[in-house]
Design a protein around this motif. Sequence first.
Motif, PDB file in Angstrom:
ATOM      1  N   GLY A   1       1.009  -1.274   0.174  1.00  0.00           N
ATOM      2  CA  GLY A   1      -0.078  -0.167   0.090  1.00  0.00           C
ATOM      3  C   GLY A   1       0.971   1.354   0.033  1.00  0.00           C
ATOM      4  O   GLY A   1       0.310   2.513  -0.114  1.00  0.00           O
TER       5      GLY A   1
ATOM      6  N   ASP B   1       0.647   6.105 -12.336  1.00  0.00           N
ATOM      7  CA  ASP B   1       0.478   4.798 -12.469  1.00  0.00           C
ATOM      8  C   ASP B   1       1.674   4.052 -12.865  1.00  0.00           C
ATOM      9  O   ASP B   1       2.566   4.389 -13.952  1.00  0.00           O
ATOM     10  CB  ASP B   1      -0.525   4.619 -13.598  1.00  0.00           C
ATOM     11  CG  ASP B   1      -1.180   3.001 -13.829  1.00  0.00           C
ATOM     12  OD1 ASP B   1      -1.178   2.274 -12.697  1.00  0.00           O
ATOM     13  OD2 ASP B   1      -1.095   2.574 -14.899  1.00  0.00           O
TER      14      ASP B   1
ATOM     15  N   GLN C   1       0.362   3.223  -3.176  1.00  0.00           N
ATOM     16  CA  GLN C   1      -1.114   3.220  -3.619  1.00  0.00           C
ATOM     17  C   GLN C   1      -1.596   4.737  -3.626  1.00  0.00           C
ATOM     18  O   GLN C   1      -2.587   5.177  -3.948  1.00  0.00           O
ATOM     19  CB  GLN C   1      -1.946   2.423  -3.133  1.00  0.00           C
ATOM     20  CG  GLN C   1      -1.588   0.763  -3.464  1.00  0.00           C
ATOM     21  CD  GLN C   1      -1.442   0.663  -4.904  1.00  0.00           C
ATOM     22  OE1 GLN C   1      -2.574   1.026  -5.624  1.00  0.00           O
ATOM     23  NE2 GLN C   1      -0.581   0.207  -5.295  1.00  0.00           N
TER      24      GLN C   1
END
Length: 282
Positions: A113, A124, A116
């Motif tokens: 995470g 991305d 993210q």
Amino acid sequence: MKPLKTKSEIREFALSVRESGKTLGLVPTMGALHRGHLEIVRRALDENDVVIVSIFVNPTQFNNPEDLDKYPRTLESDLDKLRDISGDLHVFAPAVSEMYGDSVVSRKYNFRGLDQVMEGAFRDGHFDGVGTIVEALLRLISPHRAYFGEKDYQQLQVIRKLVESTRLPVEIIGCPIIREADGLAMSSRNGRLTKRLREEAAFIHKTLQEAKKRFGTKSALKVKQYVEEAFAAHPDFELEYIEIADARSLKPVQRKNRNKKYRAFLAAYLGGVRLIDNLALN
């Protein structure tokens, strides 16, 4: 100072250093070196017998092809700056084909995470690209220590997670942000600003400093709102994000805990140039 260009050359050199019993430090960079990079190199020189500086513009961490094309390639100038520091530095400057072969793609990682939020939410695949090249360099060179700047604080945490998960025997050292006299975090991108916009860029650090003051008495939500409103009132800037997060997990703050450390992170466009910064809040 003649840079090594191939993986076999740098592997052989690094192996000879380790076999001699000397400590080896690595400073990975994408070139376009400025004083912030050079301070990291100086620290590495102070803490290791031998230091390698890698200069490699890594294509897989750019989600915007135009940004990759515009990134400055200034190898000769970079070498001159490194020579001014020490004649004992060693440089690894491979071609893209040397590092990736015929397939310029990144590996997929699970960074729990950390990748993210913030930069990961807007770029991305960025941290998969970072992880791919950093892991390749660490495996190739096997340094005792590797040095990264805290301006890319999220990247630093991602790399620490990478080393933890792969159990690579290297110590990751985070180095403080080096700032201009007006507080702007040093970056290769600063040179793309016009003289007027360069003067305006100091607004970023000024706003983060005010956010830090407010964090002592206000909620994280209120502090974020202050930053958003400050940027909205400044016509030259386009704020991409402002986040207040746990300095370790990078999770956004819901409710402050006096036993945890927090940082403010932001990214903003100024004259089409994307600038990032962060600041410890407590």
